[in-house]
Design a protein around this motif. Sequence first.
Motif, mmCIF file in Angstrom:
data_model
loop_
_atom_site.group_PDB
_atom_site.id
_atom_site.type_symbol
_atom_site.label_atom_id
_atom_site.label_comp_id
_atom_site.label_asym_id
_atom_site.label_seq_id
_atom_site.Cartn_x
_atom_site.Cartn_y
_atom_site.Cartn_z
ATOM 1 N N VAL A 285 0.894 -1.091 -0.086
ATOM 2 C CA VAL A 285 0.117 0.132 0.095
ATOM 3 C C VAL A 285 0.881 1.356 0.021
ATOM 4 O O VAL A 285 1.647 1.569 0.956
ATOM 5 C CB VAL A 285 -0.662 0.140 1.224
ATOM 6 N N ASN A 289 -2.695 4.153 -3.062
ATOM 7 C CA ASN A 289 -2.673 3.207 -3.909
ATOM 8 C C ASN A 289 -2.273 1.735 -3.422
ATOM 9 O O ASN A 289 -1.589 1.680 -2.488
ATOM 10 C CB ASN A 289 -1.561 3.630 -5.246
ATOM 11 N N PHE A 290 -2.549 0.751 -4.302
ATOM 12 C CA PHE A 290 -2.256 -0.658 -3.956
ATOM 13 C C PHE A 290 -1.527 -1.035 -5.008
ATOM 14 O O PHE A 290 -1.522 -0.743 -6.040
ATOM 15 C CB PHE A 290 -3.576 -1.181 -3.571
ATOM 16 N N ARG A 292 0.859 -5.194 -6.133
ATOM 17 C CA ARG A 292 1.735 -6.246 -5.864
ATOM 18 C C ARG A 292 2.945 -6.173 -6.796
ATOM 19 O O ARG A 292 3.148 -5.806 -7.792
ATOM 20 C CB ARG A 292 1.149 -7.518 -6.333
ATOM 21 N N ASP A 319 -0.941 0.429 -8.778
ATOM 22 C CA ASP A 319 -2.159 0.564 -9.591
ATOM 23 C C ASP A 319 -2.188 2.361 -9.689
ATOM 24 O O ASP A 319 -3.464 2.744 -10.400
ATOM 25 C CB ASP A 319 -3.431 0.109 -8.912
ATOM 26 N N GLU A 334 -3.939 -9.293 -0.449
ATOM 27 C CA GLU A 334 -4.710 -8.212 -1.156
ATOM 28 C C GLU A 334 -6.032 -7.572 -0.516
ATOM 29 O O GLU A 334 -5.947 -6.374 -0.629
ATOM 30 C CB GLU A 334 -5.346 -8.819 -2.351
ATOM 31 N N LYS A 335 -6.581 -8.544 0.474
ATOM 32 C CA LYS A 335 -7.915 -7.895 0.983
ATOM 33 C C LYS A 335 -7.469 -6.829 1.824
ATOM 34 O O LYS A 335 -7.791 -5.599 1.961
ATOM 35 C CB LYS A 335 -8.528 -9.165 1.706
ATOM 36 N N GLY A 337 -4.748 -5.335 2.170
ATOM 37 C CA GLY A 337 -4.050 -4.202 1.269
ATOM 38 C C GLY A 337 -5.202 -3.240 0.838
ATOM 39 O O GLY A 337 -4.903 -2.005 1.152
ATOM 40 N N ARG A 338 -6.089 -3.593 0.312
ATOM 41 C CA ARG A 338 -7.024 -2.888 -0.367
ATOM 42 C C ARG A 338 -7.865 -2.029 0.789
ATOM 43 O O ARG A 338 -8.061 -0.945 0.544
ATOM 44 C CB ARG A 338 -8.300 -3.679 -1.128
ATOM 45 N N GLN A 339 -8.056 -2.845 1.965
ATOM 46 C CA GLN A 339 -8.575 -2.116 3.012
ATOM 47 C C GLN A 339 -7.949 -0.990 3.782
ATOM 48 O O GLN A 339 -8.241 0.162 3.755
ATOM 49 C CB GLN A 339 -8.718 -3.294 4.222
ATOM 50 N N ALA A 341 -5.691 0.705 2.014
ATOM 51 C CA ALA A 341 -5.386 1.659 0.884
ATOM 52 C C ALA A 341 -7.004 2.532 0.946
ATOM 53 O O ALA A 341 -6.773 3.794 0.742
ATOM 54 C CB ALA A 341 -5.438 0.924 -0.393
ATOM 55 N N GLN A 342 -7.914 1.863 0.876
ATOM 56 C CA GLN A 342 -9.138 2.591 1.055
ATOM 57 C C GLN A 342 -9.374 3.544 2.220
ATOM 58 O O GLN A 342 -9.522 4.718 2.103
ATOM 59 C CB GLN A 342 -10.144 1.623 1.120
#
Length: 477
Positions: A285, A289-290, A292, A319, A334-335, A337-339, A341-342
């Motif tokens: 993160v 942004n996020f 890999r 991204d 990923e999960k 990470g998105r959390q 980042a959000q």
Amino acid sequence: EGISVKEYADRLGLKAQEVIMKLMGMGVMVTINQPIDPDAAVLLAESLGIGVEVQSEESEDVLLGTEGEDSGQLVSRPPVVTIMGHTDHGKTTLLDAIRKSKIAEAEAGGITQHIGAYTIMEKDRNITFLDTPGHEAFTAMRARGAKVTDVVILVVAADDGVMPQTVEAINHSKAANVPIIVALNKVDKPEANPDRVMQELSGLGLIPEEWGGQTIYCPVSAKKRTGLDHLLEMVLLQADVLDLKANPDRRSQGVVIESKLDKGRGPVATVLVQNGTLRVGDFLVVGGNFGRVRSLINDRGQRVQEVLPSFPAEVIGLDGVPQPGESFVVVEDEKSGRQVAQSRSLKQRSAQMIRQKKVSLEDFYTQMQEGETKELNLILKVDVQGSLEPIRHALSKIGTSQVRVRFIHEGVGGIRETDVLLAQASNAIILGFNVRPDSKAAVLAEKEKVDIKFYSVIYDAIEDVRKAMEGLLAPTI
Ligand code: GDP
């Protein structure tokens, strides 16, 4: 240390159960005695129309579950150096001289890429240099919350001496609490007069070791490449004193120092790893942004599998293009990470809405009462040299036993962007005597809510500062 869900609920006058339910609704699972995530705390309060301020930035370790990984596994890491100094005193030449003489020497045909930082080897130890010299870049990063520099090399041309930007560089470094090593440059010139420069710098508090002070001076010629080994050894010595440590075994975190959108490769960010080891395949993160990590490229243009603390590398696989000064963290999957980042981009948005409140003369007293501030940081800009000393003297005398005035920078001339950045990074107030900000500085001060006060007579300034300390100024909205 963050506050628990229970404390948070108490302070906001809510039921703990209610808070837990609301947090669940936001996708955050907590129990009553767990610390509340600061982002969630702010968002939740906002959604209820309550204004809260996060006092101390809680590390994301709690959210990321990496807490406690540091115990007992710390090892030495290389120092990270920024070169500063007045224009034309030889910063760029010195950076190039070190790069060329040290990298080409170690690796036959080693071609260096300009990625924003590079690492050299001296006596079997590494040193990383940031490629953008100057205090402007340094303080801009700091204003965004990033602390990357361990040691500053202050370049002063021995044939020219102390100049305005030399003074700025010193004050910016001091405000950040970063130690300075002086490189007396251009000693190859017949007009060079190192002794005179040492005297001038002593007057600014940089007293040489050989004169009983604490500052290391190194005569160099960036052009002829002499004195470089000694300079680098002194950087390593300073690093030993600082006892720089990191834990290569934990999940990585660090800072973006450069970024761009590359036609072929997509978003490319040069990061400096500050802790842990960054690896290909890691979930990352970066700011909001996020990504890999698809590949990592070092300062020699080589693809590498991993990057250790204090080393820079280009990261491919994000991204979006993050901003320099933004921090990155490696996350489990990923999960999460998105959390993160959000939650970060939400936080950025809410930060834009609330705008982290900076110190102002009006609320200084309140902060002081709450035990937040013991020093009132001031930046003083005046129209003529002659008025610096009397103003400084008069304002210095106002201090009490609880609080004192601290001048982190002073100078002659208009208020510029660097002054505002310094004020932002150091939570300072700018006082202008018969001077105005230029348009860039005015815009930045407005945006970042940096307090600038204008005066034409000393008396008014003394009154304001005194009142601020005594808490007599009514808060203004
Ligand atoms: P910067 O603005 O601080 O980055 O300074 P530069 O590195 O661009 O150097 C300014 C000028 O000083 C250039 O013409 C350099 O060639 C020259 N210069 C830099 N270091 C030395 C040195 O050690 N000796 C001499 N004689 N000239 C130098």
